[in-house]
Motif scaffolding. Structure first.
Motif, PDB file in Angstrom:
ATOM      1  N   GLN A  31      11.087   4.691  18.926  1.00 57.31           N
ATOM      2  CA  GLN A  31      12.379   4.644  18.234  1.00 57.31           C
ATOM      3  C   GLN A  31      13.507   5.077  19.161  1.00 57.31           C
ATOM      4  OE1 GLN A  31      12.064   2.629  15.944  1.00 57.31           O
ATOM      5  NE2 GLN A  31      12.555   3.681  14.032  1.00 57.31           N
ATOM      6  N   ARG A  32      13.258   6.060  19.993  1.00 58.98           N
ATOM      7  CA  ARG A  32      14.308   6.506  20.923  1.00 58.98           C
ATOM      8  C   ARG A  32      14.591   5.422  21.960  1.00 58.98           C
ATOM      9  NH1 ARG A  32      12.183  12.186  20.193  1.00 58.98           N
ATOM     10  NH2 ARG A  32      13.559  12.875  18.496  1.00 58.98           N
ATOM     11  N   VAL A  68     -25.629  16.425  17.662  1.00 54.55           N
ATOM     12  CA  VAL A  68     -24.739  16.941  16.603  1.00 54.55           C
ATOM     13  C   VAL A  68     -23.652  17.839  17.202  1.00 54.55           C
ATOM     14  CG1 VAL A  68     -24.614  18.469  14.609  1.00 54.55           C
ATOM     15  CG2 VAL A  68     -26.394  16.737  14.728  1.00 54.55           C
ATOM     16  N   VAL A  69     -24.112  18.721  18.083  1.00 54.98           N
ATOM     17  CA  VAL A  69     -23.148  19.649  18.720  1.00 54.98           C
ATOM     18  C   VAL A  69     -22.113  18.844  19.518  1.00 54.98           C
ATOM     19  CG1 VAL A  69     -22.891  21.471  20.438  1.00 54.98           C
ATOM     20  CG2 VAL A  69     -24.715  21.605  18.741  1.00 54.98           C
ATOM     21  N   HIS A 119      19.962  -0.332  21.704  1.00 55.98           N
ATOM     22  CA  HIS A 119      21.154  -0.617  20.879  1.00 55.98           C
ATOM     23  C   HIS A 119      22.401  -0.043  21.527  1.00 55.98           C
ATOM     24  CE1 HIS A 119      19.067  -2.587  17.751  1.00 55.98           C
ATOM     25  NE2 HIS A 119      18.531  -1.516  17.168  1.00 55.98           N
ATOM     26  N   ARG A 124      -3.114  11.618  14.488  1.00 56.79           N
ATOM     27  CA  ARG A 124      -1.890  11.505  13.671  1.00 56.79           C
ATOM     28  C   ARG A 124      -0.681  12.031  14.448  1.00 56.79           C
ATOM     29  NH1 ARG A 124      -0.711  14.033   7.701  1.00 56.79           N
ATOM     30  NH2 ARG A 124      -1.217  15.988   8.744  1.00 56.79           N
ATOM     31  N   GLN A 125      -0.854  13.171  15.099  1.00 61.79           N
ATOM     32  CA  GLN A 125       0.246  13.771  15.841  1.00 61.79           C
ATOM     33  C   GLN A 125       0.617  12.915  17.041  1.00 61.79           C
ATOM     34  OE1 GLN A 125       2.335  15.910  15.171  1.00 61.79           O
ATOM     35  NE2 GLN A 125       3.175  16.793  17.045  1.00 61.79           N
ATOM     36  N   GLY A 133     -19.711  17.422  17.306  1.00 59.87           N
ATOM     37  CA  GLY A 133     -18.803  18.461  16.820  1.00 59.87           C
ATOM     38  C   GLY A 133     -17.780  18.866  17.850  1.00 59.87           C
ATOM     39  N   TYR A 177       5.500   7.138  18.150  1.00 62.43           N
ATOM     40  CA  TYR A 177       6.497   6.457  17.302  1.00 62.43           C
ATOM     41  C   TYR A 177       7.897   6.957  17.630  1.00 62.43           C
ATOM     42  CZ  TYR A 177       8.962   4.828  13.129  1.00 62.43           C
ATOM     43  OH  TYR A 177       9.854   4.226  12.278  1.00 62.43           O
ATOM     44  N   LEU A 178       8.043   8.271  17.772  1.00 64.15           N
ATOM     45  CA  LEU A 178       9.347   8.829  18.113  1.00 64.15           C
ATOM     46  C   LEU A 178       9.842   8.268  19.441  1.00 64.15           C
ATOM     47  CD1 LEU A 178       9.031  12.621  17.133  1.00 64.15           C
ATOM     48  CD2 LEU A 178      10.026  10.768  15.806  1.00 64.15           C
ATOM     49  N   THR A 218      14.401   2.200  21.259  1.00 65.74           N
ATOM     50  CA  THR A 218      15.225   1.259  20.494  1.00 65.74           C
ATOM     51  C   THR A 218      16.673   1.744  20.433  1.00 65.74           C
ATOM     52  OG1 THR A 218      13.298   0.690  19.151  1.00 65.74           O
ATOM     53  CG2 THR A 218      15.440   0.040  18.297  1.00 65.74           C
ATOM     54  N   ILE A 219      16.835   3.063  20.261  1.00 70.58           N
ATOM     55  CA  ILE A 219      18.181   3.637  20.237  1.00 70.58           C
ATOM     56  C   ILE A 219      18.890   3.355  21.561  1.00 70.58           C
ATOM     57  CG2 ILE A 219      19.418   5.851  20.323  1.00 70.58           C
ATOM     58  CD1 ILE A 219      17.446   6.815  18.114  1.00 70.58           C
ATOM     59  N   HIS A 235       2.385   9.886  15.908  1.00 68.72           N
ATOM     60  CA  HIS A 235       3.735  10.279  15.476  1.00 68.72           C
ATOM     61  C   HIS A 235       4.661  10.422  16.681  1.00 68.72           C
ATOM     62  CE1 HIS A 235       7.067  12.484  13.805  1.00 68.72           C
ATOM     63  NE2 HIS A 235       6.760  13.579  14.496  1.00 68.72           N
TER      64      HIS A 235
END
Lengths: 127, 291
Positions: B84-85, B10-11, B91, B73-74, B14, B80-81, B87-88, B77
């Motif tokens: 996207q950068r 359990v520990v 382009h 989640r972080q 945790g 993902y950033l 992809t930038i 995230h």
């Protein structure tokens, strides 16, 4: 025989986790700057050219921004921050995709014009 | 013993969040492989180095968060950033490549136009030389051409003279006298008709001929009435000629009334002479002779 102690340990762990989680929630500040930046970015990207040449990307940016605003209202600052940061970068992607499409079209046109001119000159000299 | 093991488990569970060896994050791995592949893209590194650097930085931040055990989640995230950068960056590189093509094509067109102008100048020179040579040849043959023209003109004059036409400054003039018309009327008499036949024949033999049919009267009677009469007589002549096959658009009518007498209206003879229809043959278009 020691089920009591086990139960205690489990409960303690649960309480600790809950406390930590709650603390995490409370300690996330309101993402004021991130929201402002995101709003500005999405607004700037919302041109006719961008919606024409990168509609899906622009839509993604604006709907994430809308969800971020909603998260703010729900006091979920962490979610709002994440969505705002993503909305900003999504808006930039949309703008640059549109620019890429426009540049490509211009390049194609200029190449066509050069070819037409070359053909014209060919005809003239043959005559 | 069993209980202790259970507690440990359990520990351990945790403490899992604070583990120093985090679970693989698929979003991060995707971002990582994309950014690595991009570094091998020469067009990208050449045309959008700053943007590529920014994407790499974002990836490093994501990676750090993952190692530090930040929430899934972080980490996702941040991954993902980074994507996207990237992809930038792609382009941006694409836009710059297109812009280079546009600039290149424009330069190519300018180059072609310069070449063309050079060629046009050469062509113009060639054409000028050819024109000058042709002009020289024409000059030589021009003399021969003028002689041929003069011969033709003389023949026409002879034919018209046979019709009793006279050479004047207006051209060859055939005069149809008063006796050919009914007195005071516009109807042609038989004698007049014979002249029409001769004229029609002339036009047939000289199809490019054109003539002006001009009616004249003496000064007796009103000027307006005379104008009308002169017009009617000229029309009668025209009708006769057209009826004999002369193309109407080679004929032109002028009603001149009493305005241009050729004899003295004071005597009957003079008045009779003034009552006439003149057929004026203008010099033909290809005649260069100065009349």
């Amino acid at each position: 025989m020691n089920t009591h102690r086990l139960k205690h340990a489990r409960q303690l762990l649960l309480a600790l986790t809950a406390a930590l989680w709650l603390a995490g929630c409370a300690s996330t500040p309101v993402p004021v700057a991130e929201m402002a930046v995101a709003e500005a970015a999405v607004k700037a990207a919302s041109t006719s050219s961008t919606s024409e040449n990168a509609p899906a990307e622009l839509q993604r940016a604006s709907s994430k921004l809308a969800t971020a605003r909603q998260a703010l209202l729900n006091k979920d600052n962490e979610q709002a921050r994440i969505l705002a940061e993503q909305a900003q970068v999504d808006a930039q992607v949309a703008e640059l995709q549109a620019q890429s499409v426009r540049s490509r079209k211009a390049a194609q046109e200029s190449q066509d014009a050069a070819r037409v001119l070359a053909e014209e000159l060919q005809r003239k000299t043959v005559r | 013993m069993k209980n202790r093991l259970l507690i440990l488990a359990v520990v351990a569970a945790g403490l899992a969040a604070c583990s120093t060896v985090p679970d693989r994050n698929s979003a991060l791995e995707q971002a990582r492989s994309r950014v690595n592949a991009a570094s091998a893209d020469t067009q990208l590194t050449l045309l959008a180095p700053e943007e590529l650097k920014r994407a790499s930085e974002s990836l490093r931040v994501a990676d750090q968060a993952w190692r530090a055990g930040d929430s899934t989640r972080q980490v996702e995230h941040l991954a993902y950033l980074a994507q996207q950068r990237l992809t930038i960056a792609q382009h941006t590189a694409s836009s710059r490549a297109s812009q280079a093509i546009t600039a290149g094509a424009a330069a190519e067109r300018d180059g072609m136009r310069l070449t063309q102008r050079g060629q046009e100048a050469d062509l113009a020179k060639q054409q000028l030389a050819a024109a000058e040579a042709a002009a020289q040849r024409d000059k030589a043959s021009g003399v021969a051409q003028a002689e041929r023209r003069d011969a033709r003109v003389s023949e026409l004059e002879m034919q018209l003279k046979a019709l009793n036409a006279k050479k004047t400054e207006r051209g060859m003039v055939l005069t149809l006298g008063d006796v050919l018309f009914d007195s005071g009327q516009a109807r042609l008499l038989a004698e007049g008709s014979r002249n029409m036949l001769k004229l029609a024949d002339f036009f047939r033999r000289n199809p490019r001929s054109a003539a002006s049919i001009e009616g004249h009267t003496d000064s007796v009677g009103g000027a307006e009435a005379n104008l009308a009469l002169s017009g009617q007589r000229a029309q009668a002549v025209m009708a006769a000629l057209v009826g004999l096959g002369v193309p109407a658009d080679h004929l032109n009518i002028k009603a001149l009334g009493e305005a241009m007498p050729v004899a003295d209206n004071g005597t009957p003879a003079g008045r009779q002479i003034n009552r006439r229809v003149e057929i004026v043959f203008a010099p033909q278009a290809d005649e260069v002779s100065q009349r």
